[in-house]
Design an enzyme around this catalytic site. Structure first.
Site, PDB file in Angstrom:
ATOM      1  CG  ASN A   9     -39.902 -21.073 -82.105  1.00 48.23           C
ATOM      2  OD1 ASN A   9     -40.950 -21.225 -82.567  1.00 48.23           O
ATOM      3  ND2 ASN A   9     -39.647 -21.425 -80.949  1.00 48.23           N
ATOM      4  CD1 TRP A  10     -40.293 -18.742 -88.243  1.00 51.34           C
ATOM      5  CD2 TRP A  10     -41.950 -18.789 -89.410  1.00 51.34           C
ATOM      6  NE1 TRP A  10     -39.910 -18.904 -89.365  1.00 51.34           N
ATOM      7  CE2 TRP A  10     -41.055 -19.267 -90.248  1.00 51.34           C
ATOM      8  CE3 TRP A  10     -43.233 -19.093 -89.987  1.00 51.34           C
ATOM      9  CZ2 TRP A  10     -41.146 -19.387 -91.677  1.00 51.34           C
ATOM     10  CZ3 TRP A  10     -43.526 -19.104 -91.286  1.00 51.34           C
ATOM     11  CH2 TRP A  10     -42.449 -19.251 -92.087  1.00 51.34           C
ATOM     12  CE  LYS A  11     -39.661 -17.873 -79.388  1.00 57.69           C
ATOM     13  NZ  LYS A  11     -39.176 -17.037 -78.211  1.00 57.69           N
ATOM     14  CG  HIS A  94     -39.534 -22.910 -76.382  1.00 56.81           C
ATOM     15  ND1 HIS A  94     -40.073 -21.709 -75.849  1.00 56.81           N
ATOM     16  CD2 HIS A  94     -38.777 -22.459 -77.406  1.00 56.81           C
ATOM     17  CE1 HIS A  94     -39.678 -20.603 -76.374  1.00 56.81           C
ATOM     18  NE2 HIS A  94     -38.629 -21.193 -77.273  1.00 56.81           N
ATOM     19  CD  GLU A  96     -41.631 -18.420 -75.856  1.00 54.76           C
ATOM     20  OE1 GLU A  96     -42.224 -18.869 -76.954  1.00 54.76           O
ATOM     21  OE2 GLU A  96     -40.749 -17.644 -75.935  1.00 54.76           O
ATOM     22  CD  GLU A 166     -34.475 -21.567 -76.923  1.00 56.65           C
ATOM     23  OE1 GLU A 166     -34.397 -20.820 -78.049  1.00 56.65           O
ATOM     24  OE2 GLU A 166     -35.763 -21.840 -76.535  1.00 56.65           O
ATOM     25  N   GLY A 172     -36.204 -13.487 -75.733  1.00 58.01           N
ATOM     26  CA  GLY A 172     -36.855 -12.217 -76.158  1.00 58.01           C
ATOM     27  C   GLY A 172     -36.736 -11.145 -75.256  1.00 58.01           C
ATOM     28  CB  SER A 212     -31.724 -12.138 -76.997  1.00 54.46           C
ATOM     29  OG  SER A 212     -32.612 -12.027 -76.430  1.00 54.46           O
ATOM     30  N   GLY A 233     -35.462 -17.055 -82.436  1.00 47.55           N
ATOM     31  CA  GLY A 233     -36.868 -16.765 -82.448  1.00 47.55           C
ATOM     32  C   GLY A 233     -36.914 -15.361 -83.115  1.00 47.55           C
ATOM     33  N   GLY A 234     -37.046 -14.325 -82.565  1.00 48.91           N
ATOM     34  CA  GLY A 234     -37.308 -12.947 -83.164  1.00 48.91           C
ATOM     35  C   GLY A 234     -36.533 -12.633 -84.557  1.00 48.91           C
TER      36      GLY A 234
HETATM   37  P1  13P Z   1     -35.656 -14.935 -79.208  1.00 47.91           P
HETATM   38  O1  13P Z   1     -34.479 -15.316 -80.325  1.00 47.91           O
HETATM   39  O2  13P Z   1     -36.518 -14.240 -79.780  1.00 47.91           O
HETATM   40  O3  13P Z   1     -35.055 -14.447 -77.778  1.00 47.91           O
HETATM   41  O4  13P Z   1     -36.080 -16.292 -79.063  1.00 47.91           O
HETATM   42  C1  13P Z   1     -35.560 -17.598 -78.761  1.00 47.91           C
HETATM   43  C2  13P Z   1     -36.449 -18.729 -78.615  1.00 47.91           C
HETATM   44  O5  13P Z   1     -37.418 -18.861 -77.677  1.00 47.91           O
HETATM   45  C3  13P Z   1     -36.305 -19.640 -79.653  1.00 47.91           C
HETATM   46  O6  13P Z   1     -36.998 -20.805 -79.660  1.00 47.91           O
END
Ligand code: 13P
Length: 260
Positions: A9-11, A94, A96, A166, A172, A212, A233-234
């Site tokens: 997930n590149w956000k 999600h 967010e 999650e 994050g 994470s 994510g990251g």
């Molecule tokens: P991180 O891996 O950056 O914590 O993000 C997780 C996430 O929200 C994937 O959708």
């Protein structure tokens, strides 16, 4: 350990140009593995150009978000109907979206239905906040998010579903959940699915962990019973790190097979 699903997930990261360079690099680094399905979730803007660049045997695509109505006067929105054929998966609910954009279970429910209506597999994201965990409410939160998001879908539809656990406090933050916590949460989710759709469907739903995840921790989550993959994510933004996670997963699966 069955087939694994790994979603990056590149956000709200990478321009169209950067996305193209990234995919070019990733395609060179990742081998096509039968046992590992890799899905990229770029921004809406990059979806179309990336779709022209990838080999769908190597990568599939996911939308990070969409609006649940198929069309109409909804300025700035993109519908599942418009994403049809372009993406195979779409993230729904999600954390967010829930916490920054105030989406509720009613919205996730509409989105899950819209995804199915348009031939897209929803990845329903669920997870508790730190205060909910401390208050011992994890089970109730997961129950409400799973039940709320999945009302009005059929057992056949549910069997295709992906759920990503999650925990909000792990996203994050570097505070990743322990394998024991993840195993317990996956069990709670599967029990709830069993109540809603029966044992067979509950077993076929794929449950992912996200929060994470790093190169160092990925394997420990993938070996948890009941965890079918990762939502990253990251660590997915670095093509080298992401490709190593994917290739290591393949080696992990192969090692288990060979030891049998
Ligand atoms: P991180 O891996 O950056 O914590 O993000 C997780 C996430 O929200 C994937 O959708």
């Amino acid at each position: 350990m069955g087939k694994k699903l790994i979603i990056g997930n590149w956000k709200m990261n990478l321009t169209i140009h950067e996305a193209s360079l990234y995919v070019h690099k990733l395609a060179d680094l990742v081998k096509i593995h039968q046992g590992v399905e890799v899905v990229l979730a770029p921004s809406h803007l990059a979806l179309q150009p990336v779709s022209l660049q990838i080999n769908y045997r190597q990568f599939k695509l996911a939308a990070q978000n969409f609006y649940w109505r198929d069309e109409g006067a909804f300025t700035g929105e993109v519908s599942a109907h418009q994403l049809r054929g372009l993406v195979q998966y779409a993230l729904v609910g999600h954390s967010e979206r829930r916490h920054i954009f105030n989406e509720h279970d009613k919205d996730t429910r509409h989105k899950v239905q819209a995804a199915y209506r348009n031939g897209i597999v929803p990845v329903l994201c669920v997870g508790e906040t730190v205060s909910e965990r401390v208050a011992g409410e994890t089970r109730d939160v997961l129950h409400d998010q799973v039940t709320g998001g999945l009302a009005n879908i059929t057992s056949e539809e549910a069997a295709e579903l992906v759920i990503a656990y999650e925990p909000v406090w792990a996203i994050g933050t570097g505070n990743n959940a322990s394998p024991t916590e993840v195993r317990a949460a996956a069990k709670m989710i599967r029990t709830q699915l069993k109540h809603l759709f029966g044992e067979q469907v509950a077993e076929s739903v794929r449950i992912l962990y996200g929060g994470s995840v790093t190169l160092d921790t990925a394997a420990s989550y993938l070996s948890i019973q009941g965890i079918d993959g990762l939502l990253i994510g990251g660590a997915s933004l670095d093509a080298h790190v992401f490709s190593t996670i994917i290739n290591n997963t393949h080696d992990q699966l192969k090692g288990i097979k060979e030891r049998r």
